[in-house]
Write a protein that holds these residues in place. Structure first.
Motif, short mmCIF file in Angstrom:
data_model
loop_
_atom_site.label_atom_id
_atom_site.label_comp_id
_atom_site.label_asym_id
_atom_site.label_seq_id
_atom_site.Cartn_x
_atom_site.Cartn_y
_atom_site.Cartn_z
N TYR A 407 0.84 -1.20 0.00
CA TYR A 407 0.00 0.00 0.00
C TYR A 407 0.88 1.25 0.00
N GLU A 408 0.63 2.15 -0.96
CA GLU A 408 1.37 3.40 -1.03
C GLU A 408 0.43 4.59 -0.92
N PHE A 409 0.91 5.64 -0.25
CA PHE A 409 0.14 6.87 -0.06
C PHE A 409 0.99 8.02 -0.62
N ARG A 410 0.43 8.80 -1.56
CA ARG A 410 1.19 9.86 -2.21
C ARG A 410 0.45 11.20 -2.10
N ILE A 411 1.21 12.24 -1.89
CA ILE A 411 0.69 13.61 -1.88
C ILE A 411 1.47 14.41 -2.91
N GLY A 412 0.80 14.84 -3.98
CA GLY A 412 1.48 15.55 -5.06
C GLY A 412 2.53 14.71 -5.74
N GLY A 413 2.33 13.40 -5.82
CA GLY A 413 3.27 12.50 -6.44
C GLY A 413 4.41 12.06 -5.56
N VAL A 421 1.70 9.98 8.35
CA VAL A 421 1.40 11.23 7.67
C VAL A 421 0.17 11.89 8.28
N THR A 422 0.18 13.21 8.35
CA THR A 422 -0.97 13.95 8.85
C THR A 422 -2.05 13.98 7.78
N MET A 423 -3.17 13.39 8.11
CA MET A 423 -4.26 13.32 7.15
C MET A 423 -4.98 14.67 7.05
N PRO A 424 -5.49 15.01 5.90
CA PRO A 424 -6.20 16.27 5.75
C PRO A 424 -7.48 16.26 6.57
N PRO A 425 -7.74 17.32 7.33
CA PRO A 425 -8.96 17.35 8.14
C PRO A 425 -10.18 17.54 7.25
N PRO A 426 -11.31 16.92 7.64
CA PRO A 426 -12.52 17.10 6.84
C PRO A 426 -13.05 18.52 6.96
N GLU A 427 -13.76 18.96 5.95
CA GLU A 427 -14.30 20.31 5.95
C GLU A 427 -15.47 20.41 6.92
N PRO A 428 -15.44 21.36 7.86
CA PRO A 428 -16.55 21.51 8.81
C PRO A 428 -17.74 22.21 8.17
N LEU A 429 -18.88 22.10 8.83
CA LEU A 429 -20.07 22.82 8.38
C LEU A 429 -19.90 24.31 8.62
N LYS A 430 -20.49 25.09 7.72
CA LYS A 430 -20.35 26.54 7.84
C LYS A 430 -21.68 27.22 7.55
#
Length: 474
Positions: A407-413, A421-430
């Motif tokens: 399993y490979e995980f890539r960010i911008g290649g 790796v720090t996962m991107p936080p989900p977008e909160p309600l606004k």
């Protein structure tokens, strides 16, 4: 002939008789002969015999004193006794008064049930020819209710059964036709709160609190799967769930959605609230942030790591030292592999030493790669899939010494370690969505708080009265 006695002779004879009477032994004197202050065994036996005879006489004699009364005249009265009701089938043949409701027993067939009720098989076959009847009546479960309208003298007039949870069918049986009447069965949805504390296991505590297996799976596998490892749940951890119950005719027939849930472990409370946003239903934290993370770190739940992410490693097949830019998870051939996040399928096919490979594009520069599969899932390149979708199965295709997932995980290649790796936080309600969320979840949170305040209220120990101060001497 004897000569008459003279007066002197008579007096002498009477004197002799008196002396003889005085010396004659009697019972009392006999009993007392030789008495020395203690009764002998013979005297005790005789006394017991006389006492028993006396008691027997006393109990029998009064019965002869009752004189039967003959010819008493009085007013005679009769009292009506309530008899058990006749079976419904023997009641008067008035329409609607002879419904008999029966429950299907384990192993009982429809034919056996009709035979038990005295309904001929020809009538049963006529009923089964009605639309939807065969599907509902040939797969009867134990406890299913069927109703027969059987008059005292006559054939079956009507038959009633449930086509599904929401519709009841009543068939009126006529000689030349069967008339169907479908009745809508109204249901009621109630919102309730279930709360419990773990003493042995989470499942046992949740079932005791009234949660169904489906509700437990939603709480553990959908709401809190990213934040809580339930395999480490301990005694004293507690939970509360606001969920829907579906009732019909005074009976609970199922459960609906979980509106809110909280779980307290290790002194920290996690919460999740159900909310629909932009046509998608999900669970959010109390501040409106989605509980569903953008990525799951392990595409194979509970798999063992056989080789970690490293800059240099001797390849087990090629024998050369080179970077290992992914993580290997050991698992048996055929183990399902899940998509790490929502994505579009970018590549499906054979990819050199990777063997059977799938590449997913998650947007914003994030991609994941899954290699050495034995076979692929049911999807096509360009297709959008949801997080958790089975995209393939573990195998050993390509340059692999045994079945595992690379399993490979890539960010911008650029390759990153998926375990750190720090996962991107989900977008909160606004904005308006956040306001609507708070208005909807506020009552549910208040109900949870109210229930927990009652169930887990801390009983404060009674305070001891302060010792009286000694009077100061002047």
């Amino acid at each position: 002939m004897t000569a008459p006695q003279t007066g002197t002779e008579r007096r002498q004879r009477l004197k002799n008789l008196r002396e003889a009477a005085l010396h004659r032994p009697v019972l009392a004197r006999h009993l007392s002969n030789g008495f020395n202050g203690r009764w002998s065994r013979r005297q005790w036996v005789q006394a017991s015999l006389f006492a028993t005879l006396g008691m027997l006489v006393a109990s029998i004699v009064p019965g002869f004193d009752v004189t039967p009364v003959q010819g008493l005249q009085g007013t005679r009265q009769s009292m009506a006794l309530t008899l058990p009701p006749l079976p419904v089938s023997q009641s008067e043949a008035t329409p609607g008064d002879s419904w008999q409701v029966v429950r299907v027993q384990p192993g009982q067939t429809l034919g056996a049930l009709f035979q038990q009720m005295g309904v001929p098989a020809t009538t049963m076959y006529r009923i089964l020819e009605q639309p939807g009847a065969r599907q509902a009546l040939t797969r009867l479960r134990p406890g299913t209710e069927l109703a027969f309208d059987l008059p005292l003298d006559g054939p079956l007039r009507a038959f009633r059964f449930d086509r599904d949870n929401d519709h009841r069918v009543e068939l009126t049986i006529k000689p030349d036709a069967i008339v169907e009447n479908v009745i809508k069965r109204p249901s009621e949805t109630r919102t309730v709160v279930a709360s419990g504390e773990i003493s042995s296991s989470l499942y046992a505590a949740a079932r005791k609190a009234g949660l169904s297996p489906g509700a437990i799976a939603t709480m553990t596998g959908e709401i809190f799967q990213y934040d809580i490892d339930f395999t480490d749940a301990q005694k004293g951890d507690r939970f509360s769930v606001v969920y829907e119950q579906i009732w019909r005719e005074g009976e609970r027939i199922g459960t609906g959605n979980i509106a809110a849930a909280t779980f307290t472990t290790g002194g920290k409370t996690y919460s999740g609230f159900r909310f629909e946003h932009e046509g998608k239903v999900g669970y959010y934290t109390a501040d409106g942030r989605p509980l569903k993370k953008a990525f799951i770190r392990m595409p194979i739940p509970y798999a063992r790591i056989t080789s970690g992410f490293s800059k240099a490693r001797k390849h087990p097949v090629l024998g050369r030292t080179r970077a290992h830019q992914g993580v290997d998870y050991g698992a048996g051939t055929g183990t399902p592999i899940h998509a790490a996040g929502d994505a579009r399928v970018s590549f499906v096919g054979w990819k050199g030493g990777y063997g059977r490979t799938v590449v997913l594009d998650h947007g914003k520069g994030y991609t994941t790669l899954y290699a050495h599969m034995s076979r692929f899932g049911k999807y096509k390149p360009g297709q959008s899939i949801k997080q958790g979708t089975v995209i393939g199965y573990v195998g050993s295709s390509g340059l692999a010494t045994g079945p595992h997932l690379h399993y490979e995980f890539r960010i911008g290649g650029v390759h990153r370690n998926p375990l750190t790796v720090t996962m991107p936080p989900p977008e909160p309600l606004k904005g308006a969505a956040l306001a609507a969320f708070r208005a909807q979840t506020g009552p549910a949170l208040a109900r949870i708080q109210q229930v927990e305040d009652i169930m887990y209220a801390k009983v404060e120990p009674a305070s001891e009265p302060a010792p009286a101060k000694a009077d100061k001497k002047a």
